[in-house]
Design a protein around this motif. Sequence first.
Motif, short mmCIF file in Angstrom:
data_model
loop_
_atom_site.label_atom_id
_atom_site.label_comp_id
_atom_site.label_asym_id
_atom_site.label_seq_id
_atom_site.Cartn_x
_atom_site.Cartn_y
_atom_site.Cartn_z
N GLN A 28 18.80 43.96 66.39
CA GLN A 28 19.82 43.00 66.00
C GLN A 28 19.17 41.64 65.79
OE1 GLN A 28 22.25 40.17 66.85
NE2 GLN A 28 22.47 40.94 64.76
N THR A 95 23.36 38.83 62.03
CA THR A 95 24.45 38.03 62.58
C THR A 95 24.02 36.57 62.59
OG1 THR A 95 25.43 39.76 63.95
CG2 THR A 95 25.75 37.50 64.69
N ASP A 117 27.33 39.39 53.27
CA ASP A 117 28.05 40.23 54.21
C ASP A 117 27.44 40.17 55.60
OD1 ASP A 117 30.18 41.88 54.92
OD2 ASP A 117 29.05 43.72 54.60
N TRP A 118 26.94 39.00 55.97
CA TRP A 118 26.46 38.79 57.33
C TRP A 118 27.66 38.55 58.25
CZ3 TRP A 118 22.13 34.64 56.28
CH2 TRP A 118 21.08 35.24 55.55
N GLU A 119 27.53 38.95 59.49
CA GLU A 119 28.54 38.56 60.47
C GLU A 119 28.31 37.10 60.82
OE1 GLU A 119 29.85 39.06 65.14
OE2 GLU A 119 27.98 39.95 64.43
N ALA A 121 29.30 34.84 63.71
CA ALA A 121 29.88 34.69 65.03
C ALA A 121 29.93 33.21 65.39
CB ALA A 121 29.05 35.46 66.06
N THR A 153 35.45 30.17 56.96
CA THR A 153 35.05 31.53 56.57
C THR A 153 36.20 32.41 56.14
OG1 THR A 153 35.28 32.47 58.81
CG2 THR A 153 33.18 31.38 58.28
N PRO A 157 36.31 34.09 64.30
CA PRO A 157 35.13 34.77 64.82
C PRO A 157 35.49 35.80 65.88
CG PRO A 157 35.34 32.60 65.82
CD PRO A 157 36.41 32.69 64.76
N ARG A 280 24.42 44.48 62.49
CA ARG A 280 25.02 43.23 62.92
C ARG A 280 25.50 43.39 64.37
NH1 ARG A 280 29.65 42.50 58.56
NH2 ARG A 280 30.17 44.45 59.64
N ARG A 281 25.62 42.30 65.07
CA ARG A 281 26.05 42.37 66.47
C ARG A 281 27.48 42.92 66.58
NH1 ARG A 281 23.79 39.87 71.28
NH2 ARG A 281 21.98 39.75 69.93
N ILE A 282 28.33 42.60 65.64
CA ILE A 282 29.70 43.11 65.67
C ILE A 282 29.71 44.63 65.51
CG2 ILE A 282 30.10 42.80 63.17
CD1 ILE A 282 32.67 42.22 66.00
N ASP A 283 28.77 45.18 64.73
CA ASP A 283 28.69 46.63 64.56
C ASP A 283 28.27 47.30 65.85
OD1 ASP A 283 29.33 46.31 61.83
OD2 ASP A 283 27.23 45.91 61.36
#
Length: 294
Positions: A28, A95, A117-119, A121, A153, A157, A280-283
């Motif tokens: 990540q 991220t 398409d980056w997260e 946060a 955005t 977040p 990504r961290r959200i994934d």
Amino acid sequence: MTTPRDLTGYGPTPPNPRWPNNARVAVQIVLNYEEGAENSVLNGDKGSEAFLSEMVGAQSHPARAMAMESLYEYGSRAGFWRLHRLFTERQIPITVFGVARAMEMNPLAVEAMLKADWEVASHGHRWIDYQQVPEEVEREHIAKAIELHTRLTGTRPLGWYQGRTSPNTARLVAEEGGFLYDADSYADDLPYYDRRHGTQLIVPYTLDANDMKMVALNGFTEGVQFYRYLVDSFEQLRIEGGRMMSVGLHGRIAGRPGRAIAVAQFLDHVLESGDAWIARRIDIARHWLEVHPA
């Protein structure tokens, strides 16, 4: 003896994360976007920034510190775009830990983050030390960060990382209730649940596999040292299997030419390994919530 600290964690038998495609390591990458939100009299602060720049040991001044300002400005003007090219050319999802005030000052960078398409946060409202900030002020700043982030955005977040936290931060974030994960921990190589304030998923971050060590007194002096450390970290986790590796970057640090090449070489090493899930961290948070629900 009772203590609010958890010094046991998963112990000798961490869970199998079951990463997608049987990957041995979830990698990540975080790009911290802070430039423009640091301490400055222009932001109403008592003095200039003194943290995390090429001027190791810099002191805060009760006026504008022009050299410090320009070192930070490099991150948004040049370093961000160099790293942006490295990631987009390799189609690597990352991220961004975005400080709301910093993003507000550079809409072009925010547009590029979203287009890739980056997260994005939340890295809080300001890039300042909250250790001594009153609880009510910190709560207000969290709310401001969410509001401004959403306006910039288009979505609120779902990830949080304050960085320079107070003893109240984790509780205030959990009480806010809208964050899928909190990254304000360095306590593990895997996500875990913090049950001190309800049940909050923690996706821990890193300060060792972090380019901040390039501008620290006890850190790396060459890009090749940073590269070797990243590769060694990845290879050890690859041997163990079932681990997560975070890498922390900043435009004003890793975005410098002699360091960006080290980042590029590390990315190529990971891609060539065939053993990594770069996400990504959200994934990673969503995967953990599904595979290991609270």
